[in-house]
Enzyme design. Sequence first.
Site, PDB file in Angstrom:
ATOM      1  CB  CYS A  32      -1.974   6.652   1.898  1.00 36.31           C
ATOM      2  SG  CYS A  32      -3.355   5.821   2.668  1.00 36.31           S
ATOM      3  CD  GLU A  91      -2.993  -1.078   0.324  1.00 33.23           C
ATOM      4  OE1 GLU A  91      -3.060  -0.098  -0.447  1.00 33.23           O
ATOM      5  OE2 GLU A  91      -3.800  -2.010   0.295  1.00 33.23           O
TER       6      GLU A  91
HETATM    7  P1  NAD Z   1       8.747   4.980   4.284  1.00 34.97           P
HETATM    8  O1  NAD Z   1       8.662   4.187   3.030  1.00 34.97           O
HETATM    9  O2  NAD Z   1       9.846   5.949   4.438  1.00 34.97           O
HETATM   10  O3  NAD Z   1       8.847   4.014   5.552  1.00 34.97           O
HETATM   11  C1  NAD Z   1       7.871   3.008   5.806  1.00 34.97           C
HETATM   12  C2  NAD Z   1       8.497   1.851   6.564  1.00 34.97           C
HETATM   13  O4  NAD Z   1       9.457   1.194   5.743  1.00 34.97           O
HETATM   14  C3  NAD Z   1       9.221   2.240   7.837  1.00 34.97           C
HETATM   15  O5  NAD Z   1       8.884   1.294   8.824  1.00 34.97           O
HETATM   16  C4  NAD Z   1      10.690   2.136   7.446  1.00 34.97           C
HETATM   17  O6  NAD Z   1      11.538   1.837   8.534  1.00 34.97           O
HETATM   18  C5  NAD Z   1      10.652   0.954   6.490  1.00 34.97           C
HETATM   19  N1  NAD Z   1      11.767   0.887   5.536  1.00 34.97           N
HETATM   20  C6  NAD Z   1      12.605   1.873   5.147  1.00 34.97           C
HETATM   21  N2  NAD Z   1      13.477   1.415   4.218  1.00 34.97           N
HETATM   22  C7  NAD Z   1      13.158   0.112   4.005  1.00 34.97           C
HETATM   23  C8  NAD Z   1      13.656  -0.898   3.125  1.00 34.97           C
HETATM   24  N3  NAD Z   1      14.648  -0.662   2.275  1.00 34.97           N
HETATM   25  N4  NAD Z   1      13.060  -2.118   3.152  1.00 34.97           N
HETATM   26  C9  NAD Z   1      12.043  -2.378   3.982  1.00 34.97           C
HETATM   27  N5  NAD Z   1      11.525  -1.457   4.830  1.00 34.97           N
HETATM   28  C10 NAD Z   1      12.068  -0.230   4.842  1.00 34.97           C
HETATM   29  O7  NAD Z   1       7.305   5.670   4.412  1.00 34.97           O
HETATM   30  P2  NAD Z   1       6.814   6.702   5.510  1.00 34.97           P
HETATM   31  O8  NAD Z   1       7.539   7.994   5.278  1.00 34.97           O
HETATM   32  O9  NAD Z   1       6.847   6.061   6.843  1.00 34.97           O
HETATM   33  O10 NAD Z   1       5.270   6.885   5.120  1.00 34.97           O
HETATM   34  C11 NAD Z   1       4.829   7.852   4.206  1.00 34.97           C
HETATM   35  C12 NAD Z   1       4.436   7.227   2.893  1.00 34.97           C
HETATM   36  O11 NAD Z   1       3.554   6.133   3.108  1.00 34.97           O
HETATM   37  C13 NAD Z   1       3.692   8.164   1.977  1.00 34.97           C
HETATM   38  O12 NAD Z   1       4.175   8.045   0.654  1.00 34.97           O
HETATM   39  C14 NAD Z   1       2.254   7.664   2.019  1.00 34.97           C
HETATM   40  O13 NAD Z   1       1.469   7.984   0.912  1.00 34.97           O
HETATM   41  C15 NAD Z   1       2.450   6.208   2.213  1.00 34.97           C
HETATM   42  N6  NAD Z   1       1.269   5.577   2.829  1.00 34.97           N
HETATM   43  C16 NAD Z   1       0.473   4.784   2.071  1.00 34.97           C
HETATM   44  C17 NAD Z   1      -0.668   4.231   2.606  1.00 34.97           C
HETATM   45  C18 NAD Z   1      -1.573   3.345   1.780  1.00 34.97           C
HETATM   46  O14 NAD Z   1      -2.422   2.670   2.339  1.00 34.97           O
HETATM   47  N7  NAD Z   1      -1.420   3.295   0.480  1.00 34.97           N
HETATM   48  C19 NAD Z   1      -0.987   4.477   3.941  1.00 34.97           C
HETATM   49  C20 NAD Z   1      -0.144   5.274   4.709  1.00 34.97           C
HETATM   50  C21 NAD Z   1       0.990   5.825   4.137  1.00 34.97           C
END
Ligand code: NAD
Length: 471
Positions: A277, A243
């Site tokens: 999101c 997501e």
């Molecule tokens: P992010 O991708 O920076 O981090 C999300 C998670 O991924 C964190 O727990 C982080 O530690 C982990 N992570 C970081 N690098 C990784 C890697 N290489 N492999 C695996 N995991 C890793 O996102 P964020 O800044 O926490 O959230 C914001 C983003 O999330 C926005 O783009 C938003 O639109 C999206 N979002 C989407 C939804 C949806 O349902 N589509 C819901 C909420 C947020």
Amino acid sequence: MDPFRLIIDGKKVPAKQCFEVLNPATEKVAGLAPLATKDDLENAVRAARVAQKAWAKETERKRQTACRRIAERIEAHSEELAQLLTAEQGKPLNGLGSRWEIGGAVAWTQYTASLSMPPKILQDNNEGRVELFRKPIGVVGSILPWNFPVLIAIWHIIPAVLAGNAVVCKPSPYTPLTTLRLVELMNEVLPRGVVNCVTGDDDLGPMMSGHPDIGKIVFTGSCATGKKIYASASETMKRLTLELGGNDAGIVLPDVDPKQIAEGLFWGAFINTGQTCAALKRLYVHEDVYEDVCDELVKFARKMPMGAGTEDSAMLGPVQNLRQFEIVRDLVADARGKGRVLLGGDVPAPSSRKQGYFFPLTLIADLDNGDRLVDEEQFGPALPIIRFSDIDEVIEKANDNPNGLGGSVWSRDVTEARRVAARMECGSVWINKHGMIQPNAPFGGVKQSGVGVEFGQEGLEEYTDIQVVFS
Ligand code: NAD
């Protein structure tokens, strides 16, 4: 300040090192989170593997009952969870804030607990019987973002557990505390090892997406991280639900009453201070009502108090972290020179910024596709407004984006609005509202907004593999 503990195999496990979690309203330490090592992750995955074997043998009814009891535990601790969530995430306690998120977690858990996956008989005749079974995948790795650390954890964990999987959950390093407490509460109900929680920095996620004993990753977060997970999960052919980010367009048709839709537009865009999101992130308004819609939005926005989440009156809070604050600042600074600033836009420079990551509510009109604030996901309290005159042209502009999470159409003529909705390239379209997700309706993105869906029967089935038995 006592550090929080990891939750592994039903126990609270201290980590060798901790990291500070900041309150975004004060920039002071809200709590100390355990920094899990590779060994901690290995222990969690091992515990989950062992627990899952027994958990999968339980009846579906028993797993449903356990999920209902989890809802009761959350409800009993709702105020404690809401306070902790506000302290680390920044969102207001009131309005569509922490108390609302915890209430949503209870409701979502209760609804999901009512779902069931009985075997399907595909054929039963002289030539034989063919039955389809939904079997759990094994260990599910859940990787979370920082915007809804409780609700999204519930969206990942409850269907996984109901389907007979065990879970290793990894919250965002920005908001690990409430999720740790949530998983601790779940462990009051579940057999040990069924749900584990490890917190740490961004190194933990890649260890999970490449782990040979994790059968599925459910990830909510940015498109950039989603792509990395997609690549590394291919090595072990993991099942994936991704997501990812959205850049939802809202299209306002000429027959609307601007005053009537202003509140819906506002909350569609600014729920969770824009850090959602499926928030409305690009607003396309027909020229006949353009100035009136801009005026009504500004009027409504001016009335919305922003403040520390603990202030009773606050309806909007700070941006959750400095990294995100800088992203929004950069996009708004770029847009100021191109559009007409209707509200906010005075971006505090890092040196003169007061305490807390508060970013003024910002509305910028007269922008267009090609401007960064329109093309890129802002994920914060700034909305670009774009004028249009031709419906075909605006649909093309709305679809001209790599994301395809949600969208909305605003009109008094619902039949016409549905016609426009059908032409939008996104997983959900709302008419005269935006972002209203619910537990019985599948939710997911098309194009680069993700893979698979969450919620409802379709979302639950993503935590299973199919086995067909021919007899
Ligand atoms: P992010 O991708 O920076 O981090 C999300 C998670 O991924 C964190 O727990 C982080 O530690 C982990 N992570 C970081 N690098 C990784 C890697 N290489 N492999 C695996 N995991 C890793 O996102 P964020 O800044 O926490 O959230 C914001 C983003 O999330 C926005 O783009 C938003 O639109 C999206 N979002 C989407 C939804 C949806 O349902 N589509 C819901 C909420 C947020």
